[in-house]
Design an enzyme around this catalytic site. Structure first.
Site, PDB file in Angstrom:
ATOM      1  N   SER A  31       0.821  -1.218   0.000  1.00  6.02           N
ATOM      2  CA  SER A  31       0.000   0.000   0.000  1.00  6.02           C
ATOM      3  C   SER A  31       0.850   1.260   0.000  1.00  6.02           C
ATOM      4  O   SER A  31       1.660   1.486   0.908  1.00  6.02           O
ATOM      5  CB  SER A  31      -0.908   0.009   1.236  1.00  6.02           C
ATOM      6  N   HIS A  62      -2.857   0.843  -4.548  1.00  8.17           N
ATOM      7  CA  HIS A  62      -2.389  -0.312  -5.316  1.00  8.17           C
ATOM      8  C   HIS A  62      -2.727  -0.068  -6.784  1.00  8.17           C
ATOM      9  O   HIS A  62      -3.870  -0.248  -7.205  1.00  8.17           O
ATOM     10  CB  HIS A  62      -3.048  -1.598  -4.814  1.00  8.17           C
ATOM     11  N   HIS A  89      -5.907  -8.705  -2.468  1.00  9.67           N
ATOM     12  CA  HIS A  89      -5.997  -9.121  -1.065  1.00  9.67           C
ATOM     13  C   HIS A  89      -7.187 -10.046  -0.854  1.00  9.67           C
ATOM     14  O   HIS A  89      -8.187  -9.968  -1.581  1.00  9.67           O
ATOM     15  CB  HIS A  89      -6.180  -7.908  -0.139  1.00  9.67           C
ATOM     16  N   TYR A  91      -9.245  -9.679   1.540  1.00 11.53           N
ATOM     17  CA  TYR A  91     -10.384  -8.871   1.979  1.00 11.53           C
ATOM     18  C   TYR A  91     -11.149  -8.241   0.816  1.00 11.53           C
ATOM     19  O   TYR A  91     -12.267  -7.748   1.003  1.00 11.53           O
ATOM     20  CB  TYR A  91      -9.961  -7.801   2.987  1.00 11.53           C
ATOM     21  N   GLU A  92     -10.555  -8.260  -0.374  1.00 10.60           N
ATOM     22  CA  GLU A  92     -11.269  -7.758  -1.543  1.00 10.60           C
ATOM     23  C   GLU A  92     -12.229  -8.800  -2.107  1.00 10.60           C
ATOM     24  O   GLU A  92     -12.942  -8.517  -3.075  1.00 10.60           O
ATOM     25  CB  GLU A  92     -10.268  -7.344  -2.619  1.00 10.60           C
ATOM     26  N   ALA A 119       2.670  -2.481   4.051  1.00 12.13           N
ATOM     27  CA  ALA A 119       2.423  -1.504   5.104  1.00 12.13           C
ATOM     28  C   ALA A 119       1.889  -2.261   6.308  1.00 12.13           C
ATOM     29  O   ALA A 119       0.994  -3.102   6.171  1.00 12.13           O
ATOM     30  CB  ALA A 119       1.412  -0.467   4.640  1.00 12.13           C
ATOM     31  N   MET A 216      -2.278  -7.192   6.341  1.00 14.02           N
ATOM     32  CA  MET A 216      -3.329  -7.949   5.657  1.00 14.02           C
ATOM     33  C   MET A 216      -2.842  -8.583   4.363  1.00 14.02           C
ATOM     34  O   MET A 216      -3.641  -8.876   3.474  1.00 14.02           O
ATOM     35  CB  MET A 216      -4.519  -7.013   5.366  1.00 14.02           C
ATOM     36  N   SER A 217      -1.544  -8.817   4.249  1.00 14.70           N
ATOM     37  CA  SER A 217      -0.994  -9.383   3.008  1.00 14.70           C
ATOM     38  C   SER A 217       0.166 -10.308   3.333  1.00 14.70           C
ATOM     39  O   SER A 217       0.280 -10.824   4.446  1.00 14.70           O
ATOM     40  CB  SER A 217      -0.529  -8.241   2.085  1.00 14.70           C
ATOM     41  N   ASN A 240       1.907   2.906  11.303  1.00 18.36           N
ATOM     42  CA  ASN A 240       1.162   3.391  12.482  1.00 18.36           C
ATOM     43  C   ASN A 240       1.400   2.452  13.652  1.00 18.36           C
ATOM     44  O   ASN A 240       1.762   1.280  13.467  1.00 18.36           O
ATOM     45  CB  ASN A 240      -0.346   3.428  12.182  1.00 18.36           C
ATOM     46  N   HIS A 252      -7.030   4.605   6.557  1.00 18.99           N
ATOM     47  CA  HIS A 252      -6.220   4.164   5.418  1.00 18.99           C
ATOM     48  C   HIS A 252      -5.472   5.341   4.811  1.00 18.99           C
ATOM     49  O   HIS A 252      -4.366   5.175   4.279  1.00 18.99           O
ATOM     50  CB  HIS A 252      -7.117   3.497   4.372  1.00 18.99           C
TER      51      HIS A 252
END
Length: 280
Positions: A31, A62, A89, A91-92, A119, A216-217, A240, A252
């Site tokens: 990201s 992305h 991802h 989550y997509e 990230a 998340m990746s 973060n 985000h």
């Protein structure tokens, strides 16, 4: 329906017809980290939606572009490199097989070393926003696995993950970071499903089970790459402090902004590591 192997081979044949080079090293950018692709010379850019069967990222930050170009070493060698600007991802809504299809295509093209970036949230003050960190190991909390249900068409089904992230490449990354005066941590990455950020209770749980970073990746890609015999290096950009460790609200937009701030030093580190890999 075509098998995952036939889909990967078809996409690889398409790309090999479009580009003259045969990269042995590839980078997947997370990201907000797509700027590294601009370091390539003689670049050919191919949008994911032009590549047969390629999943198209929908998340902000992305671009969904495959770039092929060269880096030049101090010995005046040209090093062919493939760079994926963004990734799909779970989550997509993509399956694990779809998420790792780009990795399998790169392997079919002859790539033997895969460098992943992402990230991530930092789970302690040792990993403040802006810090780069090499992934030493991971914890798969994404609820799936790209090897689930398939036969051994890409490699062994029961895969040893003891050294999922190459110790030699991690040493090289640390050495180059010292040379470039770039602070570089090292830790365990917890891969979660997303897309929501974790609760403070979940962060407390992740810390207790040994995680230093959360994102998340990366996990699915690493499993697929190792199955096909690729050496893997993963570098997180801490964007973060995770929930409960800071009073800031997680967004985000902030993740993308912090990633952009860190992209220049990540780019210098990646280029230095790739040149050393090629020279060795």
């Amino acid at each position: 329906m075509p098998s995952e192997l036939s889909r990967a081979r078809r996409a690889a044949r398409f790309l090999l017809r479009r580009v003259r080079m045969r990269p042995r090293i590839a980078v997947i950018l997370g990201s907000g980290l797509g700027a590294f692709a601009g370091r390539l010379q003689d670049r050919v850019r191919i949008p994911f939606d032009q590549i047969p069967g390629f999943p198209r990222p929908t998340a902000p930050g992305h671009a969904g572009v495959a770039s092929f170009g060269v880096l030049r070493s101090g010995r005046m060698r040209t090093i062919p490199v493939a760079v994926l600007e963004g990734r799909p991802h779970l989550y997509e809504g993509y399956s694990a097989g779809e998420v790792v299809l780009p990795v399998r295509v790169l392997a079919q093209m002859g790539v033997r070393t895969l460098i992943l970036s992402n990230a991530a949230g930092g789970l302690s003050r040792r990993f403040p926003a802006g810090r780069l960190a090499v992934v030493r190991d991971h914890i798969n909390l994404q609820g799936t696995n790209p090897l689930r249900g398939q036969r051994e068409e890409f490699g062994p089904h029961f895969l040893d993950m003891t050294a999922a992230y190459s110790p030699a490449l991690r040493r090289l990354a640390r050495a180059q970071a010292r040379h470039l005066d770039i602070p570089l941590g090292e830790g365990v990455y917890a891969g979660v499903l997303g897309p929501v950020y974790e609760t403070p209770a979940e962060i407390a749980f992740l810390r207790r089970i040994g995680a230093d970073l959360v994102g998340m990746s990366t996990v699915q890609e690493t499993i697929a790459a190792r199955q096909m015999g690729m050496e893997v290096l993963a570098i997180s950009v801490v964007t973060n402090l995770a929930a409960g460790l800071s009073k800031r609200k997680l967004t985000h937009e902030e993740v993308l902004a912090k990633a952009a701030d860190a992209s220049e030093k990540l780019g210098r580190l990646l280029e230095s590591v790739i040149v050393r890999i090629a020279d060795s």
